[in-house]
Design an enzyme around this catalytic site. Sequence first.
Site, PDB file in Angstrom:
ATOM      1  CG  HIS A   5      45.552 -95.438  51.885  1.00  0.00           C
ATOM      2  ND1 HIS A   5      45.046 -95.104  50.817  1.00  0.00           N
ATOM      3  CD2 HIS A   5      46.394 -94.494  52.278  1.00  0.00           C
ATOM      4  CE1 HIS A   5      45.764 -94.087  50.242  1.00  0.00           C
ATOM      5  NE2 HIS A   5      46.309 -93.709  51.145  1.00  0.00           N
ATOM      6  CG  LEU A  22      31.365 -97.365  41.169  1.00  0.00           C
ATOM      7  CD1 LEU A  22      32.799 -97.285  41.083  1.00  0.00           C
ATOM      8  CD2 LEU A  22      30.507 -96.254  41.779  1.00  0.00           C
ATOM      9  N   GLY A  43      25.826 -96.371  35.369  1.00  0.00           N
ATOM     10  CA  GLY A  43      26.053 -95.473  34.370  1.00  0.00           C
ATOM     11  C   GLY A  43      27.232 -94.495  34.709  1.00  0.00           C
ATOM     12  CB  VAL A  52      33.954 -97.604  35.292  1.00  0.00           C
ATOM     13  CG1 VAL A  52      34.949 -98.402  35.887  1.00  0.00           C
ATOM     14  CG2 VAL A  52      32.844 -97.035  36.447  1.00  0.00           C
ATOM     15  N   PRO A  53      36.693 -96.325  33.449  1.00  0.00           N
ATOM     16  CG  PRO A  53      38.581 -95.881  34.034  1.00  0.00           C
ATOM     17  CD  PRO A  53      37.469 -95.671  34.202  1.00  0.00           C
TER      18      PRO A  53
END
Lengths: 615, 427
Positions: free
Chosen positions: A273, A292, A296, A299-300
């Site tokens: 991209h 992020l 809270g 997020v893995p």
Amino acid sequence: MKDYELFTEDTKAFIYGGQTAAAQRMLDFDFMCRKDEPSVVAMITPERGGFELFFWGTKEIRIPRITSITQATSRYPTADVMVNFASQRSAYDVTMEALNTDSIRTVIVIAEGVPERQERILAATAKEKGKWVIGPATVGGVKAGAFKIGNAAGTMQNIREAKLYRPGSVGFVSVSGGLSNEAYNVIARNTDGLNEGVAIGGDAFPCSTLLDHLLRYEKNPDIKMMVCLGELGGTAEYDIANAVKDGRLTKPLVMWVTGTCAKVLPGQVQFGHAGAKAEIAIETADAKNDALRKVGITVPSSFDDYHEKIEQTYIKLCDQGVITPAEDFMPPNIPMDYKQAIAEGLVRKRTGFISTICDESGEVHNYCGVPIDEVIEKNYGIGGVIGLLWFKKDIPVYARQFMEMVLQIIADHGPAVSGAHNTIVAARAGKDLISSLVSGLLTIGPRFGGAVNGAAEHFLFGFRNKLMSRDFVGQMKAKNVRIQGIGHRLHTVENPDKRVELMKNFARAHFEKTDLLDYALSVEQVTSQKKNNLILNVDGCIGVLCVDLLRELKFTDTEIDEMIDAGLFNALFILGRSIGFMGHYFDQRRLQTGLYRHPLDDILYDVPDRPEKVG
Amino acid sequence: MAQKGIREYDAKRLLAKAIPEISGNKLRFNDELVLVSPETDLAALPNEHPWLKDQRLVVKPDQLFGKRGKNNLLLINVDYDQAQAWITKQMNRQITIKQTTGETSGTLTHFLVEPFVPHDKEYYLAFTSEREADVIHFSTKGGVDIEEVWDSVVTIRVPVLADPAKVDIASHLPDIANQGALSEFIKVLYQIYCDFHFTYLEFNPITFLGETIVPLDTVAKLDDTAAFQCAKKWGEVEFPKPFGGSNTKEEAYIASLDEKTGASLKLTMLNPNGRVWTLVAGGGASVIYADTVVDLGFGNELANYGEYSGNPTTELTYEYTKTVLDLMTRTPDPHGRPKYLLIGGGIANFTDVAKTFTGIIRALEQYKSKLQENRVQIYVRRGGPNYKEGLENMRKLGERIEIPLEVYGPETHMTRIVSLALEEVSR
């Protein structure tokens, strides 16, 4: 429609561009969703109007093609979506025009490579007008059970497997369109399914952002949880973190920013991209994932846990009673396209058309199995090609030469003969090439040039019935049939036709036998005794020699009769003389001759004073 | 790819032509510029550009990297003979430069030569673009790392829909001599910035010579997607590769295949001794596979980054796979440990999975003994049209070439094969 909804079951859309496959996929999706009507009302194609045929299930329906956005919006004022397939060059103008209409509210721009400044102007314009642009450089998205943008979500099999034919509880937005199918699959396997999914496109300044769509999902009561896939480069993900921090986003959100591998890659690796490039530390995937996580958002630790986090979030919401899992149903079947069914060997069909003389469907087209390059390299010539296409035989060199000699001999016979005369008259009347040529060709028949077949037929009759030439002439006389191929206006026994001599000599030199010619000449001996111009003429000579040639090439009597019956020998005359007719046409054009009018003094006017009254 | 750096030479050349046009010949911009490449005949150059012999000169590399002064790559106030001698010495030299983003090595090939301008004041001027506005930055403290004096920078935000010709610059500028001329100049530059589809334009420093503005150092990026409307404005503009981006033979080969087709084929070598190799369909998926290897702590074992997408022909996937397999099987792991090949991908939209696998299978078959020698284990994951047949063909291949090969479809999470392989690696 609510301000957070871009698409509903009732959405009506235009497709800008001739993308019929994409339109069909949208219709198939609609049908699978058990909708009453297709979502596409018209295709806007400046190059032509009319209509396009589509399938609605198994039924065929017409969808109009309209040549301008203005006409389209006035005909369909309730259509508020335009899927814009215009190219990189015109995507901006087309989108701008759509944004300036009263009725179009959402434009999806598919094209890649729209300049950034144009994208930013589109984004600002849409915002100013309270409208939406998704893209550019996107496959679009899908509102489950309601509306599908263009080619989004892939094949009907994908759509069925990801249960996109009915809404679930999850709102999804990503940068990449390429991964949206994967995401829809992950969501379908770990939750009650997608409610809405959008890919915003991979450019640096997509017209609507990840946050823009998340804020819509936040307001949509049908969406209970949100899933987002970001990308390194830019700072859009921080806007999401801020929105969570200041309470604009409250629904559970599972999010991952891809591109964490950038740190082990050499600085210049180019991801797919345009926007996917971290110029500074805060634009890296790691920094964004951390930011992020800090506010809270779920997020893995890597993409490998993404699906688990989605599942956990979903189960928690079910346990809390926030989500009542969406009900499923068996979606109607979408018939397979005929082409695909053929490819997979599932159906067969009788053909309505057959060709045994040539085949252009392969890589190199061929004449009766001889590839066109071989035709040229091996000097088949016009005679050889006639052999392949008319007789379906690879004929020997002398036979090719004979055919070519015939064509040359009969190519023209002056402007006075009826065919050339007609061609000239038509040309002088200002008619085009093909009209003038055909005007000449239409005179070919039993009295002009059409005697080749007839001669072959007559002489064969006598020859096969072993009639003595005198008896043959007698029988024909008794039947009051003029023997075709006998007689010439000028030439006589003493002043033979040079053209006939040439053919006779060639045949004697190259043919093994000239049985029918010999028979015809024995007939000529009888007729020329009656009158010295009753000699074997050009048509007759061609006719009998063609039969001699075919006999030599081992054609059976039946085959030869079939050819005569089909008018194949006249074909030589038609083909050859066309050269002359076209010559006369070009001649008249070059000379710029005026309209022909027959001189009055050349017409006898013998009209009665009054017509006889009858009845 | 949208934003692309251009040479300082091209940036100044564009501006020198555009500024008099846009300003109605009120403003001028130095057009005495020469770009020296390895093909340039230095001895003959002054015939074409006589000013080279008349003036004192500045010479610097023009290859999209900054901090040239700090890296001792700036030659100031010299005559042409000195300039020529210096360029001859530097040309084709391998260097390593230090930048804020780290060190980069590469070869010097292009130099910009322009007149030396004695000056006292050094200003900073830059144009950048954000989503909703363009930003004009100005500072009287130019010529230094601007981050260090960021407090001195005045910023003027111009909303995207504003008319560039009507922007008020003057009232934002500090009270300095030449303020009027400066604001006129900035306004014209901003119009060009918009009209020529610049995405970045920085002058650090920029100075005055009487009433004329002279940019001493210029960095610029153009939006190359605007080429279709800017062909005439830009002229023959070049988009050089970033400094130091030299390719291996195999990377160059894949790049050459990529250029010849509408499909996409990418390959970047990271660590030829790494034991985890990827052969992934799709730009997005390929990043995620590489991410996951890194995130699970095995970045040092990741041998390559790459992708194939856009429905490449069987022949192309075969060539691509062969290139990767060749690199992978050149030398077995010195400790005799296995290597891992991840044939991954998401769920394809319309690409026929069985068809694209045909080329991969052909290459794997051909490399059978080398794969065995290198103790290669293969993990496959893919979905999309015809995936069942494709995966079945892969499974059969594993049996045929006697290589451990595990096959997974869309029911398995996309990156699961990464963790499966890495569990083996860490064993």
